[in-house]
Design a protein around this motif. Sequence first.
Motif, PDB file in Angstrom:
ATOM      1  N   ARG A 223     -15.346   6.803 -49.007  1.00  0.00           N
ATOM      2  CA  ARG A 223     -16.521   6.724 -48.455  1.00  0.00           C
ATOM      3  C   ARG A 223     -16.729   5.243 -48.106  1.00  0.00           C
ATOM      4  O   ARG A 223     -16.218   4.159 -48.567  1.00  0.00           O
ATOM      5  CB  ARG A 223     -17.799   7.007 -49.370  1.00  0.00           C
ATOM      6  N   GLU A 224     -17.659   4.941 -47.264  1.00  0.00           N
ATOM      7  CA  GLU A 224     -17.921   3.657 -46.711  1.00  0.00           C
ATOM      8  C   GLU A 224     -18.670   2.819 -47.652  1.00  0.00           C
ATOM      9  O   GLU A 224     -18.326   1.668 -48.064  1.00  0.00           O
ATOM     10  CB  GLU A 224     -19.024   3.643 -45.361  1.00  0.00           C
TER      11      GLU A 224
ATOM     12  N   GLN B 257     -15.828   1.477 -49.835  1.00  0.00           N
ATOM     13  CA  GLN B 257     -15.235   0.385 -49.309  1.00  0.00           C
ATOM     14  C   GLN B 257     -15.980  -0.829 -49.425  1.00  0.00           C
ATOM     15  O   GLN B 257     -15.476  -1.744 -49.575  1.00  0.00           O
ATOM     16  CB  GLN B 257     -14.821   0.872 -47.755  1.00  0.00           C
ATOM     17  N   LYS B 258     -17.207  -0.973 -49.224  1.00  0.00           N
ATOM     18  CA  LYS B 258     -18.035  -2.117 -49.309  1.00  0.00           C
ATOM     19  C   LYS B 258     -17.940  -2.608 -50.962  1.00  0.00           C
ATOM     20  O   LYS B 258     -17.970  -3.822 -51.095  1.00  0.00           O
ATOM     21  CB  LYS B 258     -19.627  -1.577 -48.799  1.00  0.00           C
TER      22      LYS B 258
END
Length: 157
Positions: free
Chosen positions: A18-19, A22-23
């Motif tokens: 998921r984004e 990643q962040k």
Amino acid sequence: MIKEMTLLDAMSVAYRMRECDQKEIAILMPNVSFEQYAMTRYQSAGLKFTLMDGNQPVCVGGFESASIPGIYTTWMIATDDICAYKRELIRFCRGAIRKLLEEARKLQATIHCENTVGQQFAEHFGYEYNGILPRHGMDNSDYYLYSILGKQNGGQR
């Protein structure tokens, strides 16, 4: 189905995570590739698991043994497909947490201040908010520290 995590599972989820995950990785470990992150998690000591959708891993996570005996750091990365498997993940995590707390002094998690989903997930399992970690991220962002005390330390579980 939940099984023991393999390196292939960790790599597969790392490439499709998921984004929001990643962040988090980019903030905490800006010079670490997703492949390196997957390898590090695979090589870490402690309980590691994979949540599967047929032959496809949708989530990897675990409870990593810290350098201090009896303290475990909780971690998890997932793909967008995780929503369909929340109940199975919750059931597994409850059992794993209960078992770990028999021997562990403490389970802990650091969660980015803007990651409200992660905060709610931790609180759902009984992790208590311990305070803020100012400028904990490599970008100087703040994180929250959550933990559950084991039975040896007077924990409730």
